[in-house]
Design a protein around this motif. Structure first.
Motif, short mmCIF file in Angstrom:
data_model
loop_
_atom_site.label_atom_id
_atom_site.label_comp_id
_atom_site.label_asym_id
_atom_site.label_seq_id
_atom_site.Cartn_x
_atom_site.Cartn_y
_atom_site.Cartn_z
N HIS A 1 0.84 -1.21 0.00
CA HIS A 1 0.00 0.00 0.00
C HIS A 1 0.87 1.24 0.00
N HIS B 1 -11.49 6.86 -2.14
CA HIS B 1 -11.27 6.97 -0.70
C HIS B 1 -12.49 7.63 -0.05
N GLU C 1 -8.24 2.48 -2.38
CA GLU C 1 -8.71 2.15 -1.08
C GLU C 1 -10.11 2.67 -0.88
N HIS D 1 -9.86 1.03 3.97
CA HIS D 1 -9.38 2.13 4.81
C HIS D 1 -10.44 2.36 5.87
N HIS E 1 -6.20 -2.31 5.57
CA HIS E 1 -4.92 -1.59 5.48
C HIS E 1 -4.73 -0.69 6.70
N ASP F 1 2.28 3.02 3.11
CA ASP F 1 1.32 4.12 2.95
C ASP F 1 2.06 5.41 2.57
ZN LIG Z 1 -5.84 4.71 3.99
#
Ligand SMILES: [Zn+2]
Ligand SMILES: [Zn+2]
Length: 254
Positions: A6, A60, A89, A125, A150, A200
């Motif tokens: 990720h 997201h 995500e 997420h 994640h 990330d």
């Molecule tokens: Zn995230």
């Protein structure tokens, strides 16, 4: 070889140099993640430039309020690309609440339906929304997609529930932070077969790089911390978490 499952390569200042450093640091597989249509498009482009990079496309929760009906169509078209290995995500973020809660839930559900239709795993997420995220997954039967939670935000109990549903736990650089005792317990108690690791990047750089812009090369510090907690060799962490990533995302590396 390490797998960064990720990161946001399109957000790095100097991606090419960062990718060279990643290769030198032993990172041989990278999944770059979309947060809206534009970054999802970029993720796919980047994945086509590098044979060790794959892409995930998704909206997201912060961006949920920008979604139109057309957005799902474009996302679906993008997701057909052979280098797209997941929908993500996606999820819920009730910490920053940049989109209204009900909109976040609606957009999350629609993307789970998309993942089911395309038989792709999902990258979740979740911030300050664990019970709500779990409910959506149950209501939509989203667990059947399989996937990964994640930047894992939960405790050992949640990790065990995830595993039972076939979901992987992804460990970010936060595991190196002094206060991250709960996350270190998750690492300790979860079999290596259910763990993934991630940066990330450009967010959340691990100690000793904390505070700097993160990049995939720093994954090594996270892997080392996981090895230390599990009292095993770094090699074993690298090999197993990379195998897990390949299995979940259907990636063949020779
Ligand atoms: Zn995230
Ligand atoms: Zn992310």
């Amino acid at each position: 070889m390490l797998a960064d499952t990720h990161c946001h390569l399109d957000m790095l200042k100097n991606m090419e140099v960062a990718l060279e450093r990643a290769r030198t640091a032993g990172v041989g597989l990278i999944i770059t993640i979309g947060i809206d249509l534009e970054s999802s498009q970029k993720a796919v482009e980047i994945a086509h430039q590098y044979d060790y990079v794959w892409a995930a496309v998704g909206i997201h929760p912060h961006e949920a309020k920008t979604v139109r009906e057309q957005t799902y169509k474009e996302l679906e078209a993008l997701a057909q690309d052979p280098k797209v290995v997941a929908i993500g995500e996606i999820g819920l973020d009730f910490y920053r609440n940049l989109s209204p809660k009900e909109v976040q839930i609606r957009v999350f559900k629609r993307q789970i339906e998309l993942a089911k239709a395309l038989a792709k795993p999902i990258i979740i997420h979740c911030r300050e929304a664990i019970p709500e995220t779990w409910s959506v997954l149950e209501e939509t039967d989203g667990f059947c997609c399989r996937g990964v939670w994640h930047c894992f935000p939960g405790d050992v109990n949640l990790a065990q529930r995830c595993m039972k549903k076939g979901f992987y736990i992804s460990i970010p650089g936060i595991v190196t932070f002094p206060k991250a005792e709960r996350l270190r317990r998750v690492v300790k108690e979860t079999p290596l077969e259910w763990l993934l690791i991630e940066t990330d990047a450009p967010f959340l750089a691990p100690v000793p790089m904390r505070g700097k812009p993160n990049e995939p090369a720093f994954l090594r510090y996270t892997a080392q911390k996981v090895a230390e907690i599990k009292e095993c060799e770094l090699n074993e962490v690298a090999r197993t978490t990379t195998q897990n990533a390949c299995k979940l995302f259907g990636i063949n590396i020779s």
